[in-house]
Each structure stands twice: as C-alpha cells, then as structure tokens.
Motif scaffolding. Structure first.
Motif, PDB file in Angstrom:
ATOM      1  N   HIS A 175      35.003  36.126  29.493  1.00 27.55           N
ATOM      2  CA  HIS A 175      33.879  36.576  29.524  1.00 27.55           C
ATOM      3  C   HIS A 175      34.103  37.961  30.579  1.00 27.55           C
ATOM      4  N   VAL A 176      32.804  38.687  30.563  1.00 20.13           N
ATOM      5  CA  VAL A 176      32.876  39.907  31.280  1.00 20.13           C
ATOM      6  C   VAL A 176      31.738  39.814  32.373  1.00 20.13           C
ATOM      7  N   PRO A 195      38.359  40.973  27.828  1.00 19.79           N
ATOM      8  CA  PRO A 195      39.677  39.942  27.627  1.00 19.79           C
ATOM      9  C   PRO A 195      40.858  40.523  26.766  1.00 19.79           C
ATOM     10  N   ALA A 196      42.022  39.953  27.060  1.00 21.31           N
ATOM     11  CA  ALA A 196      43.067  40.296  26.284  1.00 21.31           C
ATOM     12  C   ALA A 196      43.021  40.012  24.742  1.00 21.31           C
ATOM     13  N   GLY A 197      42.998  41.011  23.920  1.00 24.20           N
ATOM     14  CA  GLY A 197      43.096  40.890  22.395  1.00 24.20           C
ATOM     15  C   GLY A 197      41.589  41.251  22.003  1.00 24.20           C
ATOM     16  N   ALA A 198      40.685  41.364  22.770  1.00 27.95           N
ATOM     17  CA  ALA A 198      39.230  41.851  22.412  1.00 27.95           C
ATOM     18  C   ALA A 198      39.191  43.317  21.687  1.00 27.95           C
ATOM     19  N   GLU A 199      38.532  43.598  20.816  1.00 27.04           N
ATOM     20  CA  GLU A 199      38.476  44.868  20.160  1.00 27.04           C
ATOM     21  C   GLU A 199      37.480  45.649  21.150  1.00 27.04           C
ATOM     22  N   ILE A 244      32.277  38.063  22.351  1.00 22.06           N
ATOM     23  CA  ILE A 244      32.727  38.065  23.858  1.00 22.06           C
ATOM     24  C   ILE A 244      31.441  37.420  24.699  1.00 22.06           C
ATOM     25  N   ARG A 245      31.601  36.673  25.619  1.00 22.90           N
ATOM     26  CA  ARG A 245      30.203  36.385  26.328  1.00 22.90           C
ATOM     27  C   ARG A 245      30.161  37.334  27.757  1.00 22.90           C
ATOM     28  N   THR A 302      37.785  48.328  26.755  1.00 22.01           N
ATOM     29  CA  THR A 302      39.138  48.007  25.911  1.00 22.01           C
ATOM     30  C   THR A 302      39.673  46.838  26.605  1.00 22.01           C
ATOM     31  N   ALA A 303      40.266  46.147  26.016  1.00 28.10           N
ATOM     32  CA  ALA A 303      41.210  45.074  26.598  1.00 28.10           C
ATOM     33  C   ALA A 303      41.922  45.427  27.762  1.00 28.10           C
ATOM     34  N   LYS A 304      41.976  44.412  28.711  1.00 30.83           N
ATOM     35  CA  LYS A 304      42.886  44.597  29.729  1.00 30.83           C
ATOM     36  C   LYS A 304      44.315  44.495  29.407  1.00 30.83           C
ATOM     37  N   GLN A 305      45.133  45.471  29.790  1.00 31.48           N
ATOM     38  CA  GLN A 305      46.769  45.457  29.674  1.00 31.48           C
ATOM     39  C   GLN A 305      47.353  44.032  30.239  1.00 31.48           C
ATOM     40  N   THR A 306      48.049  43.529  29.244  1.00 27.25           N
ATOM     41  CA  THR A 306      48.872  42.511  29.703  1.00 27.25           C
ATOM     42  C   THR A 306      50.128  42.480  30.408  1.00 27.25           C
TER      43      THR A 306
END
Length: 319
Positions: free
Chosen positions: A216-217, A51-55, A184-185, A313-317
């Motif tokens: 979530h992923v 998810p966006a912003g995740a480490e 993160i879930r 890594t986080a998805k690019q917005t």
C-alpha cells in the motif's frame, strides 16, 4: 567683470529615470496580468515510493484554479490536460474566485472526471476573495486572517463538492479513504483548509487485520502546507504529501524566487518537490504553484501557473 553660471539642473535626468522606472513597473504588471498568468506549464516529477515490482503510476496534481466565468484560456487548458490520461487526479483546493464559477468550472474539469480523483477544499472554496492590501502578505498569514472583519461572501461549497462527487472524485475533507488503483491500495488522509484552522486529522483508513503488511501507499492531502500539518503527516508515516495555496509566491524575483508563501512555509519551499523532515522521519512534499490567481490580484511574475504530473515508480530493492 566676471560672471558665474548656475550648475546644470539634474531634474531632467532624475525625471527621465523615474519615468523609466514607472514604465518598467507598468510593463511588468502588464506582462504578469496579460501574458504570464496564462502561460501554463506542466511540471513533471518522479518518485520511487510504490511497492516493489509495481508498474509506474501517474498523479495529476491540480491546485488553486481560482476560476471565474469567462476564463476561456484556463478552461481550455484544463480540458486539454485529460490527454495526459493520469491514473489519478488530486485537487488541493481553492477552485473558485467567483460565486458564478461553479458550473463553468465543472464543465472545464469534466474531461478529467473520467479518471479517479480525490479532493480537499481551500478557503476560496468557502468564501469569495476580497481586495486586500498586498503589503499585508509580508506580515504573515495571521494578519490576513485577522483582516476578515466584514462578513465574507459565502460560496456554494456543497454544490461544488457535489459536482466533484457526481464525477466520481472522493472528498477527503477531514477524512481517510482507501482506494484500490492499478492493483495497489492507496491509503489517503486529507484535511480541511489549515489556513482557516479547520484541519482535523482522521488518521489512516483501517480495514482488515494485517492490512499494513499488504502492499500500500500512504498519501496525505491538504490545501495549505503549514508546518504543523507537514509535521503531523510526516510523523504519521505519510509517503507523499500534496498541497497548494502558496501560488509559488505568485510574484517572484528572477534568480531569487518567492518573497512570500502566505503561510509559515519557508519561501524557498513555496513551489516544487522537497523532502520534509520531522523527528527522524522524511516525507516528500509537492507544493503546487497553482493554476490561477485571485481575481482581486490577477497577475503573476517569474512564477508561471502550473499543473504537476507526478510519476510514481517502485521502490528500489536493496541487495
């Protein structure tokens, strides 16, 4: 009076060439048996699926250890992997190659069990390997399965899974489970070994209403990457599929790659991270070349044993 001379025999030259070929073949087998199968490597991959912003989040993918008692080099290498400090360990099966391997394998994996983990079994977690004709692999996996006419030696699968469970790893055998990790879930869906036609799909974990709108992923886990399994999980919306089974081909041709995958997966996909497409959906699939070999075929060539470290890594917005 003239005399004729017989043409010089070419047998010595042919004999020398045959001798060289035999020597080269023997050298390749010796290299594969004594050097390359212990030449472990860590393959590193990166995927932007969080998810966006995740480490960043790391997954250590283990597969096809095929452990036997006395494999001290493999055991030490497995222990050393704990220094990577992954956020999650995923074990995609075929851990055993001997009925007495469970206790030493669990001992070798113990340092990694201080990290969260999930697992599914492979056929060699149920049955000890038996000697097969290597040429049978070129006739497809159905030939290998049909060759099991004698009663196979059963392994103590429940003891292996209990050991993993005591270490805190979650059994995903035909099960779905949500696990919160690092804020993160992670929604997991796993299957029993497709190589034995044991897969039964549990779907994705269900919880509170509106859970799909929360970050979530979705990660799917299987031992053998048969196309029917990859199709199902891709259509179901998996964002990552992890599998093993192929041994990367185990014996490869330099510059060409694997000759067999031991399933219906195309040989060029027998190792590595690839996108799988099905009905308009695309899911990255990581197929591990595995860590060990069956004790009935203890060699590798042009296909080093591996563990895989995936950094999510986080998805690019999009702007």
């Amino acid at each position: 009076m003239t005399s004729t001379q017989a043409a010089p025999s070419r047998l010595p030259a042919w004999g020398a060439a045959a001798g060289l070929a035999v020597a080269a073949g023997a050298g390749a087998v010796a290299y594969g048996a004594f050097i390359e199968r212990h030449n472990f490597e860590l393959r590193e991959e990166s995927l932007a699926i969080l998810p966006a912003g995740a480490e960043p989040f790391t997954i250590l993918h283990l597969s096809d250890i095929h452990f036997s008692p006395g494999q001290n080099k493999t055991a030490q290498w497995l222990r050393n992997l704990a220094a990577l400090e992954p956020d999650l360990v995923v074990n995609t099966g075929d851990n055993l190659s001997h009925p007495e391997a469970i206790e030493p394998l669990l001992d070798a994996l113990q340092p990694l069990m201080r990290f969260p983990g999930v697992f599914v079994p492979g056929s060699n977690d149920y049955f000890a390997p038996r000697l097969k004709n290597p040429l049978a692999y070129f006739n497809g996996p159905s030939t290998l399965r049909s060759g099991r006419r004698k009663q196979p030696v059963a392994l103590n699968t429940s003891a292996l899974h209990a050991g993993f469970g005591v270490g805190g790893w979650v059994d995903l055998t035909n099960r779905a489970q949500s696990i919160p990790l690092n804020g993160i879930r992670f929604d997991f869906s796993g299957v029993d070994d497709p190589h034995l036609n044991r897969e039964r799909y549990a779907g994705w974990p269900r919880g509170a209403a509106g859970q799909d709108s929360a970050p979530h992923v979705k990660i799917a886990v299987a031992h053998a990457p048969y196309q029917r399994v990859l199709d199902h999980f891709t259509a179901a919306g998996a964002e990552l599929i992890l599998a093993g089974h192929t041994h990367g081909g185990q014996v490869c041709v330099p510059g060409y790659g694997a000759l067999v995958s031991n399933c219906d997966l195309p040989t060029w996909r027998a190792r590595g991270l690839h996108d799988w497409e099905f009905r308009g959906h695309v899911t990255p699939v990581n197929v591990s070349a595995g860590i060990g070999t069956s004790r009935t075929a203890p060699f590798r060539f042009a296909c080093r044993p591996e563990a895989v470290m995936l950094t999510l890594t986080a998805k690019q917005t999009r702007h």
